[in-house]
Motif scaffolding. Structure first.
Motif, PDB file in Angstrom:
ATOM      1  N   ARG A 157     -47.932  53.561 -15.051  1.00 27.93           N
ATOM      2  CA  ARG A 157     -48.891  54.615 -15.408  1.00 27.93           C
ATOM      3  C   ARG A 157     -49.619  55.037 -14.134  1.00 27.93           C
ATOM      4  NH1 ARG A 157     -53.968  53.963 -19.701  1.00 27.93           N
ATOM      5  NH2 ARG A 157     -54.139  56.192 -20.256  1.00 27.93           N
ATOM      6  N   MET A 158     -49.603  56.322 -13.828  1.00 23.60           N
ATOM      7  CA  MET A 158     -50.236  56.794 -12.601  1.00 23.60           C
ATOM      8  C   MET A 158     -51.141  57.982 -12.882  1.00 23.60           C
ATOM      9  SD  MET A 158     -47.175  58.875 -10.659  1.00 23.60           S
ATOM     10  CE  MET A 158     -48.343  59.636  -9.533  1.00 23.60           C
ATOM     11  N   LYS A 159     -52.167  58.132 -12.034  1.00 17.52           N
ATOM     12  CA  LYS A 159     -53.068  59.266 -12.174  1.00 17.52           C
ATOM     13  C   LYS A 159     -53.725  59.541 -10.836  1.00 17.52           C
ATOM     14  CE  LYS A 159     -57.516  57.176 -13.427  1.00 17.52           C
ATOM     15  NZ  LYS A 159     -58.363  58.008 -12.577  1.00 17.52           N
ATOM     16  N   LYS A 160     -54.264  60.735 -10.722  1.00 23.73           N
ATOM     17  CA  LYS A 160     -55.051  61.103  -9.564  1.00 23.73           C
ATOM     18  C   LYS A 160     -56.418  60.439  -9.687  1.00 23.73           C
ATOM     19  CE  LYS A 160     -54.999  63.827  -5.851  1.00 23.73           C
ATOM     20  NZ  LYS A 160     -54.040  63.658  -4.768  1.00 23.73           N
ATOM     21  N   PRO A 162     -51.123  62.680 -21.873  1.00 26.17           N
ATOM     22  CA  PRO A 162     -50.047  61.788 -21.396  1.00 26.17           C
ATOM     23  C   PRO A 162     -48.682  62.471 -21.365  1.00 26.17           C
ATOM     24  CG  PRO A 162     -50.673  61.229 -23.640  1.00 26.17           C
ATOM     25  CD  PRO A 162     -51.645  62.272 -23.182  1.00 26.17           C
ATOM     26  N   ILE A 163     -47.924  62.141 -20.331  1.00 24.21           N
ATOM     27  CA  ILE A 163     -46.556  62.628 -20.180  1.00 24.21           C
ATOM     28  C   ILE A 163     -45.663  61.432 -19.852  1.00 24.21           C
ATOM     29  CG2 ILE A 163     -44.972  63.985 -18.758  1.00 24.21           C
ATOM     30  CD1 ILE A 163     -47.103  66.020 -18.341  1.00 24.21           C
ATOM     31  N   LEU A 164     -44.546  61.318 -20.548  1.00 21.86           N
ATOM     32  CA  LEU A 164     -43.572  60.264 -20.290  1.00 21.86           C
ATOM     33  C   LEU A 164     -42.360  60.859 -19.591  1.00 21.86           C
ATOM     34  CD1 LEU A 164     -42.263  57.453 -20.618  1.00 21.86           C
ATOM     35  CD2 LEU A 164     -41.527  58.174 -22.912  1.00 21.86           C
ATOM     36  N   GLY A 176     -53.412  67.177 -13.371  1.00 22.40           N
ATOM     37  CA  GLY A 176     -54.349  66.641 -14.344  1.00 22.40           C
ATOM     38  C   GLY A 176     -53.739  65.916 -15.515  1.00 22.40           C
ATOM     39  N   PHE A 177     -52.474  65.497 -15.407  1.00 25.58           N
ATOM     40  CA  PHE A 177     -51.825  64.785 -16.509  1.00 25.58           C
ATOM     41  C   PHE A 177     -51.863  63.273 -16.289  1.00 25.58           C
ATOM     42  CE2 PHE A 177     -49.802  68.996 -16.640  1.00 25.58           C
ATOM     43  CZ  PHE A 177     -49.960  69.312 -17.986  1.00 25.58           C
ATOM     44  N   ASP A 178     -51.770  62.551 -17.387  1.00 31.24           N
ATOM     45  CA  ASP A 178     -51.683  61.084 -17.406  1.00 31.24           C
ATOM     46  C   ASP A 178     -50.199  60.738 -17.418  1.00 31.24           C
ATOM     47  OD1 ASP A 178     -51.904  58.385 -17.877  1.00 31.24           O
ATOM     48  OD2 ASP A 178     -52.714  58.569 -19.907  1.00 31.24           O
ATOM     49  N   VAL A 179     -49.647  60.315 -16.283  1.00 24.80           N
ATOM     50  CA  VAL A 179     -48.197  60.228 -16.088  1.00 24.80           C
ATOM     51  C   VAL A 179     -47.704  58.800 -16.292  1.00 24.80           C
ATOM     52  CG1 VAL A 179     -46.302  60.645 -14.486  1.00 24.80           C
ATOM     53  CG2 VAL A 179     -48.314  62.148 -14.459  1.00 24.80           C
ATOM     54  N   TRP A 180     -46.696  58.661 -17.158  1.00 22.13           N
ATOM     55  CA  TRP A 180     -46.055  57.375 -17.440  1.00 22.13           C
ATOM     56  C   TRP A 180     -44.585  57.475 -17.056  1.00 22.13           C
ATOM     57  CZ3 TRP A 180     -48.697  53.252 -20.016  1.00 22.13           C
ATOM     58  CH2 TRP A 180     -50.001  53.580 -20.438  1.00 22.13           C
ATOM     59  N   ILE A 181     -44.066  56.426 -16.403  1.00 22.86           N
ATOM     60  CA  ILE A 181     -42.670  56.397 -15.947  1.00 22.86           C
ATOM     61  C   ILE A 181     -41.965  55.206 -16.582  1.00 22.86           C
ATOM     62  CG2 ILE A 181     -41.141  56.254 -13.954  1.00 22.86           C
ATOM     63  CD1 ILE A 181     -43.430  57.398 -12.254  1.00 22.86           C
TER      64      ILE A 181
END
Length: 521
Positions: free
Chosen positions: A80-83, A93-95, A124-129
């Motif tokens: 999970r990554m964010k600025k 959130p975005i997967l 500005g998204f909450d990024v999940w990989i």
């Protein structure tokens, strides 16, 4: 039948006897050189630090490592990554789900201002990989060891029915928000099969499908076609290989065997598999060779080969009548009906004209299956010069694809207009740009409604009050006067009233001759 099996036997014998190779290239490396550079059975680098430490935190982003356990016991790695300067509770959130024989690292190999996860985080998204089972950071299991053959008893069907729901449920539980989804290649197939069975809809908001895989009938890669149609996948499985490691000796020998077959050009192996990618550079290639090419299962490759041979997306075929009946209650495995994907589920599809795996004709077949999708819920982008991995590693992907993904997720109703203006500016001519962005949304309808209102006022409202009303209802410029629907066979212009009454936008579907809906002046 006998001839086919004799041919397969000959290939099997050849496979076991291959000792010498010609000089074939992977990103400019010969097969022999590649074997030496990869040290065949070893990774080039120590990956023990994980994706967050190696690829994300070093660029100033916050990142957390998580583990998710599936219902069948596989333990998956999730990042999970964010600025730093954006509160995470305010973010959507975005997967991101990677494709075949790569992992979540594949999204991060370009520079920070060119890779999709960081572009999304900056927006500005909450990024999940996510990282599917069997890849370097997802090789744990509650009871099995990665060296056990049973560990590798899965295909993309299990990735769809176990891995994907486990990850989506976990992220939904952490955020309390529906997810946006981005999949590439195999990551599009797993989602579409789930959506076709009306699963995950309560936890997903929309989806982006890059190089979508739903048919492989017109796949241009002779290498994969030969392997699939000669049942080489089945032979490899019968030899007892559960794991298929692209950096291992068996795959190394198999590639040499395939490249010796007539009509197969392996000078550039990546192009032989994926099509001629336009926009990779040497530094990205170095990163790919250093960090990527991940293991998968032989069963997974068999299942993909079945799509090639059968021409449909179906559950795994055990090639045994009794076993299929025991598992499915019928002699043949059930086929996924992708037309069951809900018509109101927002989709963005992007595909390339040079893609040898997600071939244009196969994607058009998928689009025809989705033909009844709500016109304001589907956006389709065609990039003629792109091949399969340009969508994740192409240097131009930010401007060509990623910015449009951000626009799609933010729900910008000007999306269709911006694509049209970009296309017109790039070529100086209407409808001459080969990178056709075909956008199904409400913009054309909205503009038509504005103009129709303008014309009604001008025609029917008394002259004394008409001028004031016209000023208030002046359509935004440049203003379309018609909506024109063109194909190679015909060009028909509809006046605005007819377009509105007949909802001409709904007629915009891809066919064998490319149909283009554009706004004319």
């Amino acid at each position: 039948m006998v001839v086919n099996w004799l041919r397969r036997l000959a290939i099997l014998i050849s496979f076991s006897l291959v000792l010498d190779a010609k000089s074939y290239n992977v990103f400019g490396f010969s097969v022999n050189e590649l074997g030496q550079s990869l040290n065949i059975t070893q990774f080039l680098v120590d990956h023990s630090e994980g994706i967050c430490a190696t690829f994300i935190r070093v660029h100033g982003y916050q990142c957390g490592e998580f583990e998710v356990t599936t219902n069948d016991g596989y333990i998956l790695s999730l990042q999970r990554m964010k600025k730093e300067d954006i509160a995470i509770r305010q973010k959507q959130p975005i997967l991101l789900q990677h494709g075949l024989v790569v992992d979540g690292t594949s999204w991060l190999l370009n520079a920070p201002d060119e890779n999709l996860p960081m572009i999304l985080a900056d927006s500005g998204f909450d990024v999940w990989i996510s990282n599917t089972r069997g890849t370097q950071f997802s090789q744990k299991h509650v009871s099995l060891n990665v060296r056990d053959k049973e560990y590798w008893n899965w295909s993309w069907e299990e990735l769809a029915s176990y891995d994907l729901p486990a990850v989506v449920d976990f992220i939904f539980g952490q955020t309390g928000k529906k997810l946006n989804y981005i999949g590439h290649s195999q990551g599009t197939l797993t989602l579409m099969t789930q959506l076709s069975e009306r699963r995950l809809l309560d936890k997903l908001k929309s989806a982006v499908l890059l190089s979508p895989i739903a048919r492989l009938s017109y796949m241009k890669t002779a290498l994969v076609n030969f392997a699939a149609r000669t049942y080489l996948d089945e032979l490899v499985k019968q030899l007892g290989f559960g794991e298929i490691d692209p950096k291992g000796i068996p795959v190394y020998n198999m590639i040499k065997l395939l490249c010796d077959q007539p009509g197969i050009d392996c000078y550039d192996l990546v192009a032989a598999f994926t099509g001629k990618n336009c926009c990779l550079n040497s530094s990205t290639v170095d990163q790919v060779l250093k960090y990527e090419l991940q293991p998968t299962s032989s069963k997974n490759l068999v299942h993909f080969a079945q799509i090639v041979r059968d021409g449909v997306v179906a559950k795994y075929d055990y090639m045994n009548l009794l076993q299929n009946i025991a598992v499915y209650g019928q002699p043949k495995p059930p086929v996924y009906d992708l037309s069951n994907i809900p018509n109101d589920f927002p989709l963005f599809l992007s595909y390339g004209g040079e893609d040898a795996l997600s071939d244009v004709t196969d994607v058009k077949t998928l689009l025809s299956i989705l033909g009844s999708h709500d016109v304001d819920k589907i956006t389709v982008q065609f990039v003629e010069e792109y091949a399969h991995v340009d969508f994740i590693w192409g240097l131009s992907a930010k401007n060509v694809v990623y910015n449009k993904i951000v626009t799609f997720f933010k729900g910008d109703l000007e999306h269709n207009r911006s694509l049209y203006l970009e296309k017109k500016k790039a070529t100086g001519k209407k409808n001459k740009d080969k990178n056709i962005d075909i956008s199904y949304n409400v913009y054309g309808f909205t503009l038509a409604l504005q103009v129709w209102t303008y014309e009604v006022i001008k025609t029917f409202v008394p002259k004394l009050v008409r001028n004031t009303m016209l000023q208030a209802h002046e359509p935004v410029c440049p203003c379309p006067r018609i909506i024109q629907y063109k194909s190679n066979r015909k060009s028909t212009a509809f006046d605005l009233h007819t377009a509105l009454q007949g909802n001409i936008v709904k007629k915009m579907e891809l066919s064998e001759e490319e149909k283009i809906l554009y706004v004319g002046e």
